[in-house]
Design a protein around this motif. Structure first.
Motif, PDB file in Angstrom:
ATOM      1  N   HIS A 131    -140.294  57.281  86.201  1.00  0.00           N
ATOM      2  CA  HIS A 131    -141.215  57.559  87.267  1.00  0.00           C
ATOM      3  C   HIS A 131    -142.775  57.830  87.048  1.00  0.00           C
ATOM      4  O   HIS A 131    -143.169  57.974  85.942  1.00  0.00           O
ATOM      5  CB  HIS A 131    -140.516  58.863  87.864  1.00  0.00           C
ATOM      6  CG  HIS A 131    -140.936  60.205  87.036  1.00  0.00           C
ATOM      7  ND1 HIS A 131    -140.063  60.186  85.797  1.00  0.00           N
ATOM      8  CD2 HIS A 131    -141.723  61.101  86.842  1.00  0.00           C
ATOM      9  CE1 HIS A 131    -140.339  61.372  85.189  1.00  0.00           C
ATOM     10  NE2 HIS A 131    -141.355  61.881  85.824  1.00  0.00           N
ATOM     11  N   HIS A 184    -143.309  57.315  82.888  1.00  0.00           N
ATOM     12  CA  HIS A 184    -142.786  57.664  81.771  1.00  0.00           C
ATOM     13  C   HIS A 184    -141.411  57.965  82.143  1.00  0.00           C
ATOM     14  O   HIS A 184    -140.862  58.074  83.306  1.00  0.00           O
ATOM     15  CB  HIS A 184    -143.655  59.218  81.496  1.00  0.00           C
ATOM     16  CG  HIS A 184    -143.697  60.143  82.593  1.00  0.00           C
ATOM     17  ND1 HIS A 184    -144.568  60.045  83.843  1.00  0.00           N
ATOM     18  CD2 HIS A 184    -143.121  61.318  82.848  1.00  0.00           C
ATOM     19  CE1 HIS A 184    -144.397  60.972  84.382  1.00  0.00           C
ATOM     20  NE2 HIS A 184    -143.607  61.917  84.080  1.00  0.00           N
ATOM     21  N   SER A 189    -141.886  62.388  90.534  1.00  0.00           N
ATOM     22  CA  SER A 189    -141.059  63.603  90.178  1.00  0.00           C
ATOM     23  C   SER A 189    -142.008  64.602  90.678  1.00  0.00           C
ATOM     24  O   SER A 189    -143.200  64.692  91.036  1.00  0.00           O
ATOM     25  CB  SER A 189    -141.045  63.605  88.659  1.00  0.00           C
ATOM     26  OG  SER A 189    -140.508  64.799  88.347  1.00  0.00           O
ATOM     27  N   ASP A 210    -145.289  61.023  88.095  1.00  0.00           N
ATOM     28  CA  ASP A 210    -145.169  62.285  89.108  1.00  0.00           C
ATOM     29  C   ASP A 210    -146.151  62.362  90.308  1.00  0.00           C
ATOM     30  O   ASP A 210    -147.067  61.273  90.511  1.00  0.00           O
ATOM     31  CB  ASP A 210    -145.800  63.315  88.055  1.00  0.00           C
ATOM     32  CG  ASP A 210    -145.427  63.500  86.923  1.00  0.00           C
ATOM     33  OD1 ASP A 210    -143.943  63.311  86.775  1.00  0.00           O
ATOM     34  OD2 ASP A 210    -145.877  64.044  85.881  1.00  0.00           O
TER      35      ASP A 210
HETATM   36 FE   FE2 Z   1    -142.766  63.388  84.965  1.00  0.00          FE
END
Ligand code: FE2
Ligand code: AKG
Length: 244
Positions: A117, A195, A244, A119
């Motif tokens: 994902h 990541h 995320s 962020d």
């Molecule tokens: Fe993350």
């Protein structure tokens, strides 16, 4: 805490990440771990499991609302790290307005992972509290091809999915793998670095603090659906919001 070495904002901008070993000491890690253990002795922590491919999301999370009301020491750390982030980026960033999301404690048990994902926020700091076998974070700094002014659009999510494929990662990305160790602080441009977390391979849980920062006016279109996806055991339509 050790003296903090300021690195130029240009360097962070260029590399997309930065890490600092022993940002806090083993003793400080132990006392934070103890506070987390104490909290869990009297409260249950939700387990999140989303069966996405190729890497599922499988972890326990203590969200920012709980941290604020029950673990103020971690909240304080979130504010301390804010200063570090501002020096590093040469920007005026802030904790997220969405308190639940801003600061989290992730607990990953044996076999647990965190899916690929980006962020939703600009800068993320990860503070690792212990060492475990497996559980490495794998990331590709400044990898994302971002459409101008369309960070959460449908076409952006197509690009994100293609870039996530192993072939693209290995051909066009710079792979970095970092093993969790007590006191290690990793800062990344979270909305640009793809990541994920590899499986924890031992019985001990991997525990880390995730701290998110952004400009004060940042807004996140994906918010409600994503919060349910990441913070509750509730069933959701099995579409990965990819952030995320
Ligand atoms: Fe993350
Ligand atoms: O635990 C990690 O190393 C990464 C967690 C993460 O990427 C997140 O919570 O957004």
């Amino acid at each position: 805490m050790k003296d903090y070495q300021i690195r130029s904002a240009e360097e962070f901008q260029r590399t997309g990440y930065f890490f600092h070993e022993n940002f806090i000491s083993q003793t400080e890690c132990n006392s934070l771990l103890q506070l987390i253990t104490d909290y869990r002795q009297t409260n249950s922590v939700p387990k999140i499991y989303r069966n996405v491919k190729p890497i599922p999301l499988s972890y326990f999370v203590i969200d920012g609302k709980i941290i604020q009301s029950h673990i103020p020491e971690v909240q304080k750390l979130y504010e301390t790290v804010n200063q570090i982030i501002n020096n590093l980026t040469n920007k005026q960033l802030f904790p997220l307005q969405d308190i639940q999301v801003g600061c989290n404690i992730n607990i990953t048990e044996k076999g647990g992972t965190y899916r690929w994902h980006y962020d939703r926020n600009a800068i993320t700091a990860l503070l690792y509290l212990n060492e475990v076998d497996g559980g490495e974070i794998e990331f590709y700094p400044n990898y994302r091809i971002t459409l101008p002014s369309a960070k959460f659009s449908r076409f952006q999510s197509v690009i994100d999915r293609v870039q996530q494929l192993s072939f693209f990662r290995h051909t066009f990305g710079r792979q970095i793998i970092i093993k969790p160790q007590p006191g290690l602080l990793l800062v990344m441009a979270g909305d640009k670095c793809l990541h994920s977390v590899r499986p924890v391979t031992e019985a001990r849980e991997r525990i880390n603090i995730v701290m998110a920062y952004d400009l004060p006016n940042a807004n996140f279109v994906v918010k409600d659906q994503l919060n349910t996806y990441l913070y509750s055991s509730e069933e959701v339509l099995n579409t990965d919001p990819n952030y995320s």
